[in-house]
Scaffold this motif. Structure first.
Motif, PDB file in Angstrom:
ATOM      1  N   MET A   1       0.840  -1.203   0.000  1.00  0.00           N
ATOM      2  CA  MET A   1       0.000   0.000   0.000  1.00  0.00           C
ATOM      3  C   MET A   1       0.871   1.249   0.000  1.00  0.00           C
ATOM      4  O   MET A   1       1.844   1.340   0.732  1.00  0.00           O
ATOM      5  N   SER A   2       0.534   2.208  -0.833  1.00  0.00           N
ATOM      6  CA  SER A   2       1.278   3.467  -0.891  1.00  0.00           C
ATOM      7  C   SER A   2       0.417   4.626  -0.418  1.00  0.00           C
ATOM      8  O   SER A   2       0.709   5.788  -0.694  1.00  0.00           O
ATOM      9  N   LEU A   3      -0.636   4.279   0.313  1.00  0.00           N
ATOM     10  CA  LEU A   3      -1.568   5.272   0.831  1.00  0.00           C
ATOM     11  C   LEU A   3      -2.028   4.774   2.194  1.00  0.00           C
ATOM     12  O   LEU A   3      -2.269   3.580   2.374  1.00  0.00           O
ATOM     13  N   SER A   4      -2.128   5.677   3.166  1.00  0.00           N
ATOM     14  CA  SER A   4      -2.639   5.275   4.469  1.00  0.00           C
ATOM     15  C   SER A   4      -3.837   6.141   4.838  1.00  0.00           C
ATOM     16  O   SER A   4      -3.912   7.312   4.463  1.00  0.00           O
ATOM     17  N   LEU A   5      -4.753   5.535   5.569  1.00  0.00           N
ATOM     18  CA  LEU A   5      -5.970   6.214   6.012  1.00  0.00           C
ATOM     19  C   LEU A   5      -6.150   5.952   7.492  1.00  0.00           C
ATOM     20  O   LEU A   5      -6.175   4.796   7.926  1.00  0.00           O
ATOM     21  N   SER A   6      -6.273   7.025   8.266  1.00  0.00           N
ATOM     22  CA  SER A   6      -6.587   6.893   9.681  1.00  0.00           C
ATOM     23  C   SER A   6      -7.774   7.788   9.986  1.00  0.00           C
ATOM     24  O   SER A   6      -7.923   8.860   9.397  1.00  0.00           O
ATOM     25  N   ALA A   7      -8.628   7.330  10.883  1.00  0.00           N
ATOM     26  CA  ALA A   7      -9.837   8.089  11.208  1.00  0.00           C
ATOM     27  C   ALA A   7     -10.050   8.113  12.711  1.00  0.00           C
ATOM     28  O   ALA A   7      -9.883   7.096  13.383  1.00  0.00           O
ATOM     29  N   ASP A   8     -10.404   9.276  13.222  1.00  0.00           N
ATOM     30  CA  ASP A   8     -10.737   9.443  14.627  1.00  0.00           C
ATOM     31  C   ASP A   8     -12.254   9.533  14.727  1.00  0.00           C
ATOM     32  O   ASP A   8     -12.854  10.545  14.348  1.00  0.00           O
ATOM     33  N   LYS A   9     -12.880   8.476  15.211  1.00  0.00           N
ATOM     34  CA  LYS A   9     -14.336   8.433  15.256  1.00  0.00           C
ATOM     35  C   LYS A   9     -14.901   9.446  16.237  1.00  0.00           C
ATOM     36  O   LYS A   9     -16.047   9.880  16.110  1.00  0.00           O
ATOM     37  N   ASP A  10     -14.097   9.841  17.229  1.00  0.00           N
ATOM     38  CA  ASP A  10     -14.585  10.806  18.216  1.00  0.00           C
ATOM     39  C   ASP A  10     -14.689  12.212  17.625  1.00  0.00           C
ATOM     40  O   ASP A  10     -15.636  12.949  17.904  1.00  0.00           O
ATOM     41  N   THR A  11     -13.688  12.591  16.804  1.00  0.00           N
ATOM     42  CA  THR A  11     -13.699  13.940  16.234  1.00  0.00           C
ATOM     43  C   THR A  11     -14.338  13.990  14.855  1.00  0.00           C
ATOM     44  O   THR A  11     -14.703  15.062  14.380  1.00  0.00           O
ATOM     45  N   GLY A  12     -14.434  12.831  14.190  1.00  0.00           N
ATOM     46  CA  GLY A  12     -14.980  12.803  12.836  1.00  0.00           C
ATOM     47  C   GLY A  12     -13.994  13.208  11.771  1.00  0.00           C
ATOM     48  O   GLY A  12     -14.377  13.505  10.636  1.00  0.00           O
ATOM     49  N   VAL A  13     -12.681  13.200  12.102  1.00  0.00           N
ATOM     50  CA  VAL A  13     -11.643  13.633  11.166  1.00  0.00           C
ATOM     51  C   VAL A  13     -10.848  12.427  10.678  1.00  0.00           C
ATOM     52  O   VAL A  13     -10.393  11.602  11.477  1.00  0.00           O
ATOM     53  N   ALA A  14     -10.669  12.327   9.370  1.00  0.00           N
ATOM     54  CA  ALA A  14      -9.816  11.308   8.764  1.00  0.00           C
ATOM     55  C   ALA A  14      -8.593  11.976   8.166  1.00  0.00           C
ATOM     56  O   ALA A  14      -8.670  13.115   7.675  1.00  0.00           O
ATOM     57  N   VAL A  15      -7.467  11.278   8.200  1.00  0.00           N
ATOM     58  CA  VAL A  15      -6.230  11.760   7.579  1.00  0.00           C
ATOM     59  C   VAL A  15      -5.825  10.771   6.496  1.00  0.00           C
ATOM     60  O   VAL A  15      -5.633   9.582   6.770  1.00  0.00           O
ATOM     61  N   VAL A  16      -5.721  11.268   5.274  1.00  0.00           N
ATOM     62  CA  VAL A  16      -5.262  10.478   4.137  1.00  0.00           C
ATOM     63  C   VAL A  16      -3.827  10.900   3.840  1.00  0.00           C
ATOM     64  O   VAL A  16      -3.556  12.082   3.614  1.00  0.00           O
ATOM     65  N   THR A  17      -2.904   9.933   3.848  1.00  0.00           N
ATOM     66  CA  THR A  17      -1.488  10.240   3.668  1.00  0.00           C
ATOM     67  C   THR A  17      -0.929   9.528   2.444  1.00  0.00           C
ATOM     68  O   THR A  17      -1.015   8.296   2.341  1.00  0.00           O
ATOM     69  N   LEU A  18      -0.370  10.297   1.529  1.00  0.00           N
ATOM     70  CA  LEU A  18       0.392   9.715   0.415  1.00  0.00           C
ATOM     71  C   LEU A  18       1.694   9.189   0.999  1.00  0.00           C
ATOM     72  O   LEU A  18       2.477   9.958   1.570  1.00  0.00           O
ATOM     73  N   ASP A  19       1.936   7.896   0.877  1.00  0.00           N
ATOM     74  CA  ASP A  19       3.018   7.272   1.624  1.00  0.00           C
ATOM     75  C   ASP A  19       4.042   6.626   0.692  1.00  0.00           C
ATOM     76  O   ASP A  19       4.268   5.417   0.718  1.00  0.00           O
ATOM     77  N   ARG A  20       4.675   7.454  -0.131  1.00  0.00           N
ATOM     78  CA  ARG A  20       5.780   6.998  -0.992  1.00  0.00           C
ATOM     79  C   ARG A  20       6.947   7.985  -0.834  1.00  0.00           C
ATOM     80  O   ARG A  20       7.400   8.582  -1.817  1.00  0.00           O
ATOM     81  N   LEU A  35      -6.166   6.142  -4.334  1.00  0.00           N
ATOM     82  CA  LEU A  35      -6.786   7.430  -3.984  1.00  0.00           C
ATOM     83  C   LEU A  35      -8.260   7.449  -4.364  1.00  0.00           C
ATOM     84  O   LEU A  35      -9.114   7.823  -3.557  1.00  0.00           O
ATOM     85  N   ALA A  36      -8.555   7.063  -5.594  1.00  0.00           N
ATOM     86  CA  ALA A  36      -9.943   7.057  -6.041  1.00  0.00           C
ATOM     87  C   ALA A  36     -10.790   6.142  -5.160  1.00  0.00           C
ATOM     88  O   ALA A  36     -11.904   6.504  -4.755  1.00  0.00           O
ATOM     89  N   ALA A  37     -10.268   4.973  -4.819  1.00  0.00           N
ATOM     90  CA  ALA A  37     -11.005   4.030  -3.978  1.00  0.00           C
ATOM     91  C   ALA A  37     -11.212   4.595  -2.572  1.00  0.00           C
ATOM     92  O   ALA A  37     -12.269   4.389  -1.957  1.00  0.00           O
ATOM     93  N   THR A  38     -10.215   5.309  -2.061  1.00  0.00           N
ATOM     94  CA  THR A  38     -10.330   5.887  -0.720  1.00  0.00           C
ATOM     95  C   THR A  38     -11.412   6.953  -0.667  1.00  0.00           C
ATOM     96  O   THR A  38     -12.227   6.997   0.274  1.00  0.00           O
ATOM     97  N   TRP A  39     -11.450   7.829  -1.667  1.00  0.00           N
ATOM     98  CA  TRP A  39     -12.495   8.853  -1.681  1.00  0.00           C
ATOM     99  C   TRP A  39     -13.876   8.211  -1.754  1.00  0.00           C
ATOM    100  O   TRP A  39     -14.818   8.650  -1.087  1.00  0.00           O
ATOM    101  N   ARG A  40     -14.007   7.163  -2.559  1.00  0.00           N
ATOM    102  CA  ARG A  40     -15.305   6.495  -2.673  1.00  0.00           C
ATOM    103  C   ARG A  40     -15.685   5.810  -1.358  1.00  0.00           C
ATOM    104  O   ARG A  40     -16.859   5.802  -0.964  1.00  0.00           O
ATOM    105  N   GLU A  41     -14.696   5.254  -0.673  1.00  0.00           N
ATOM    106  CA  GLU A  41     -14.950   4.634   0.631  1.00  0.00           C
ATOM    107  C   GLU A  41     -15.439   5.673   1.643  1.00  0.00           C
ATOM    108  O   GLU A  41     -16.369   5.422   2.414  1.00  0.00           O
ATOM    109  N   LEU A  42     -14.811   6.842   1.628  1.00  0.00           N
ATOM    110  CA  LEU A  42     -15.173   7.877   2.590  1.00  0.00           C
ATOM    111  C   LEU A  42     -16.561   8.457   2.332  1.00  0.00           C
ATOM    112  O   LEU A  42     -17.174   9.007   3.246  1.00  0.00           O
TER     113      LEU A  42
END
Length: 256
Positions: A1-20, A35-42
């Protein structure tokens, strides 16, 4: 994976990181698909109400399409496949607010992502430039997207000067491209905090506002993009000539 996604359910904020980071977060075709799949997931995750997009490492937010990526093209002059066309949130019908935390270089294909973010927060060492013309390529999609964020003279200068100039974070703030310049190393934390505030508001009003603001510029952008494939097809040098120019250039630039 060259992309990471983390989400804080308490604050409602997700961080998408390009990881290369070894590739300066350049986008190969796999990362573009992620990237396209991540946006669709969100789109379907109602616990996420605001998103921060950033790049791993201190050297680059994103340096556009990976030079090693192979993009097959149809033989017809009426069809050009753009490998980065679907990497942005708006291109995937995501109307949750996206804040770009820009660290280091943001250039070329990175502008697809910046153009579809609500606003930019930058480290003081962030720089912006568009290398296309230097290497015999047309800056079409990139310039058209950023023309919605920058004064005409600024985007024209950036596109035409190529690798000879980089726009500093301070200059980007002066022209309105960047909404905030943080302390060194602070762009991600500041972006998360701005996203936390936005995520605390009712999502219907926030997402409607995102859609309304985008609609104000959508028609002009769509009209311009209709010309992009033809301009690219007509103006780009063959790949071998681009590679020769790329190999011959020295990393010498003026920061303004």
């Amino acid at each position: 994976m060259s992309l990471s996604l983390s989400a804080d359910k308490d604050t409602g904020v997700a961080v998408v990181t390009l990881d290369r980071p070894r590739k300066l977060n350049a986008l190969d075709l796999a990362t573009a698909g992620e990237l396209a799949a991540t946006w669709r997931e969100l789109r379907f995750d109602d616990t996420v109400r605001a998103i921060v997009l950033t790049g791993a490492g201190p050297r680059a937010f994103c340096t556009g399409l990976d030079r090693d990526a192979t993009v097959p093209q149809p033989g017809s002059p009426y069809m050009v496949d753009d490998p980065l066309e679907r990497i942005g949130p708006k291109a995937n019908d995501l109307w949750k607010p996206v804040i770009a935390a820009v660290n280091g270089m943001a250039c070329g294909g990175a502008f697809y992502l910046l153009a579809e973010s609500e606003f930019l927060v930058a480290d003081p060492g962030a720089t912006f430039f568009d290398p296309h013309t230097t290497y015999g390529m047309v800056s079409a999609y990139e310039s058209m997207g950023m023309a919605q964020r920058m004064p005409y003279g600024e985007i024209a200068r950036m596109a035409l000067m190529g690798t000879a100039e980089r726009v500093s974070a301070a200059r980007a703030y002066e022209i309105g491209l960047v909404s905030e310049v943080t302390e060194p190393g602070g762009s991600l934390a500041a972006s998360v905090e701005r996203a936390r505030v936005i995520a605390s508001y009712p999502p219907e009003g926030v997402q409607g506002t995102v859609r309304a603001v985008w609609a104000a510029k959508e028609a002009a952008r769509a009209h311009a993009l209709a010309f992009a494939p033809h301009l690219v097809r007509l103006g780009n040098l063959p790949g071998d000539r681009q590679a020769e120019l790329f190999a011959a250039r020295t990393p010498d630039f003026r920061l303004r």
